[in-house]
Design a protein around this motif. Structure first.
Motif, PDB file in Angstrom:
ATOM      1  N   ARG A 162      42.898 -80.032 -74.609  1.00 22.59           N
ATOM      2  CA  ARG A 162      41.666 -80.725 -74.980  1.00 22.59           C
ATOM      3  C   ARG A 162      40.564 -80.517 -73.941  1.00 22.59           C
ATOM      4  O   ARG A 162      39.396 -80.351 -74.294  1.00 22.59           O
ATOM      5  CB  ARG A 162      41.943 -82.222 -75.168  1.00 22.59           C
ATOM      6  CG  ARG A 162      42.741 -82.539 -76.420  1.00 22.59           C
ATOM      7  CD  ARG A 162      42.848 -84.049 -76.637  1.00 22.59           C
ATOM      8  NE  ARG A 162      43.520 -84.362 -77.891  1.00 22.59           N
ATOM      9  CZ  ARG A 162      43.611 -85.581 -78.395  1.00 22.59           C
ATOM     10  NH1 ARG A 162      43.067 -86.617 -77.735  1.00 22.59           N
ATOM     11  NH2 ARG A 162      44.230 -85.793 -79.538  1.00 22.59           N
ATOM     12  N   GLY A 189      35.775 -85.975 -72.988  1.00 22.09           N
ATOM     13  CA  GLY A 189      35.869 -86.420 -74.367  1.00 22.09           C
ATOM     14  C   GLY A 189      34.925 -87.518 -74.788  1.00 22.09           C
ATOM     15  O   GLY A 189      35.009 -87.999 -75.927  1.00 22.09           O
ATOM     16  N   LEU A 235      34.044 -83.682 -79.564  1.00 22.68           N
ATOM     17  CA  LEU A 235      34.768 -83.856 -78.306  1.00 22.68           C
ATOM     18  C   LEU A 235      36.038 -84.662 -78.522  1.00 22.68           C
ATOM     19  O   LEU A 235      36.087 -85.558 -79.370  1.00 22.68           O
ATOM     20  CB  LEU A 235      33.884 -84.556 -77.280  1.00 22.68           C
ATOM     21  CG  LEU A 235      32.600 -83.828 -76.879  1.00 22.68           C
ATOM     22  CD1 LEU A 235      31.725 -84.742 -76.028  1.00 22.68           C
ATOM     23  CD2 LEU A 235      32.919 -82.541 -76.124  1.00 22.68           C
ATOM     24  N   GLN A 236      37.065 -84.343 -77.739  1.00 19.02           N
ATOM     25  CA  GLN A 236      38.340 -85.051 -77.841  1.00 19.02           C
ATOM     26  C   GLN A 236      38.689 -85.699 -76.505  1.00 19.02           C
ATOM     27  O   GLN A 236      38.649 -85.025 -75.471  1.00 19.02           O
ATOM     28  CB  GLN A 236      39.465 -84.080 -78.207  1.00 19.02           C
ATOM     29  CG  GLN A 236      39.271 -83.355 -79.522  1.00 19.02           C
ATOM     30  CD  GLN A 236      40.414 -82.390 -79.766  1.00 19.02           C
ATOM     31  OE1 GLN A 236      41.505 -82.781 -80.203  1.00 19.02           O
ATOM     32  NE2 GLN A 236      40.206 -81.121 -79.470  1.00 19.02           N
ATOM     33  N   ASN A 288      37.026 -78.873 -74.839  1.00 17.11           N
ATOM     34  CA  ASN A 288      35.755 -79.556 -74.577  1.00 17.11           C
ATOM     35  C   ASN A 288      34.834 -78.684 -73.738  1.00 17.11           C
ATOM     36  O   ASN A 288      33.623 -78.618 -73.990  1.00 17.11           O
ATOM     37  CB  ASN A 288      36.005 -80.889 -73.854  1.00 17.11           C
ATOM     38  CG  ASN A 288      36.620 -81.940 -74.752  1.00 17.11           C
ATOM     39  OD1 ASN A 288      36.617 -81.820 -75.979  1.00 17.11           O
ATOM     40  ND2 ASN A 288      37.166 -82.983 -74.157  1.00 17.11           N
TER      41      ASN A 288
END
Length: 395
Positions: free
Chosen positions: A11, A247, A264-265, A15
């Motif tokens: 992630r 995120g 976004l995570q 991102n």
């Protein structure tokens, strides 16, 4: 370990990719200050470098030294390491360490540059690269455009031990579309860049803004403006992304168009374990001051985390007010009673099969930093920066 943070390398890398694509032809500095916004700089910095980051931003010299050590431990040799910008100033006693480690400090006072030049002589190093910050409206760090800046630029031009590698400013309202404050700041920064050009002091980098500067594309201009401004002095443009890497990003206010916020995570998953289970009957009180009274028989789980670890006390719950929650077996388990220093109680009455040692998500999928921030009356920055546990890097 009773409580830990898992950082998703996948992630974080994704991102970073989203943000660099949104920034386009503008380079991006990846900010890992404040222990990578609570995510663990030693974990995140190597991931970001492997993802392509050519610059990292840290708070101070101690963080810069720790990040360098982490990069080397991850197999990233010094000659392959990115530039490391020390973003929050320095004192005289920091100067020699800055020079010895090859860090790049943000400066705005002649005294700071004199300390660095003196340290370079002691360490027998060449000119020290610095980034000069311009105060365009934050009234924090930075030299003001006008006589104060002109005097500093004149001194720098004749200083043998200092090299202006970058000139920067920071926007106060980058999450506000069409902000009049940003317009004023841009004009003042333009004046400052002209002062460097007029004195034939040519920075390599010109940078401004933060995560919201990348995200706020509705203004149709901040990044394009930055590229044009850098070109005036033959420099490379750069923007600094921080919280978005992890995120989160402030919502764009006004008629703005968010570029990446929805994609976004969150990178952090904060986990703990159930260390106690008990049944309570109707009428029993739970926690300090008895602000929660069981209205029926309940099954409660005890978690070994509290406000000393970063679970905000505002997440407490009474009979009159719902509080926060944790995720137990993929289901919401509401907090009951007051959050204590190192302990929190959650209601697992409706969750089958909960046992001692079960993993619980304090922050992550199903319970985000924005959820905590809303209940605590703050922003996600403060929530993630307040997490104080161990770190693991995961998928």
């Amino acid at each position: 370990m009773k409580s830990w943070v898992e950082v998703s390398e996948r992630r974080l890398t994704e991102n970073y990719r989203l943000l660099t694509e949104a920034a386009g032809d503008t380079a991006m500095l990846a900010v890992v200050k404040a222990n990578a916004y609570g995510h663990g700089a030693a974990v995140c910095a190597p991931v970001l470098v492997r993802a392509g980051a050519q610059w990292l931003g840290v708070t101070d010299v101690a963080e810069g030294a720790a990040v360098k050590t982490a990069l080397e431990a991850a197999g990233i040799a010094r000659r392959q390491q990115p530039g490391i910008l020390v973003m929050s100033g320095l004192l005289r006693e920091d100067a020699e360490e800055v020079v010895r480690l090859g860090l790049v400090p943000v400066v705005w006072l002649r005294e700071q540059m004199e300390w660095l030049a003196e340290a370079a002589v002691r360490v027998r190093m060449g000119p020290v690269a610095v980034h000069v910050e311009i105060d365009t409206g934050m009234a924090r760090q930075g030299v003001k455009p006008g006589p104060e800046l002109n005097s500093l630029v004149a001194w720098v031009r004749g200083a043998a031990g200092i090299r202006v590698d970058g000139v920067m400013t920071h926007f106060a309202s980058s999450e506000v579309a069409g902000s009049a404050q940003t317009v004023r700041q841009r004009k003042l920064f333009e004046e400052a860049i002209s002062a460097f050009g007029d004195a034939a002091v040519w920075p390599v980098w010109v940078h401004a803004g933060n995560s919201s500067t990348v995200d706020n594309q509705g203004d149709e201009g901040n990044l394009a403006w930055l590229r044009g401004l850098a070109a005036m002095v033959g420099a490379w443009p750069m923007v600094r992304a921080g919280i978005a890497l992890y995120g989160y990003c402030l919502p764009i206010e006004g008629e703005g168009l968010s570029e990446v916020r929805g994609e976004l995570q969150p990178v952090m998953t904060w986990k703990t374990r159930v260390i106690g289970l008990r049944e309570v009957e109707a009428g029993e009180t739970v926690g300090y001051n008895g602000i929660f009274v069981a209205e029926q028989a309940m099954r409660l789980a005890l978690l070994p985390v509290g406000y000393a670890d970063g679970v905000r006390r505002e997440l407490s719950a009474s009979n009159a007010r719902d509080g926060g929650w944790a995720m137990v077996r993929g289901q919401r388990a509401p907090i009951v009673g007051r959050v204590s220093m190192n302990l929190t109680i959650v209601d697992v009455s409706g969750i089958e099969g909960v046992g001692l040692g079960d993993e619980v998500v304090v922050l992550g999928d199903g319970v985000t930093a924005e959820d905590h921030a809303r209940l605590a009356g703050t922003i996600a920055y403060e929530i993630v920066c307040g997490v104080r546990v161990g770190y693991r890097c995961g998928v």
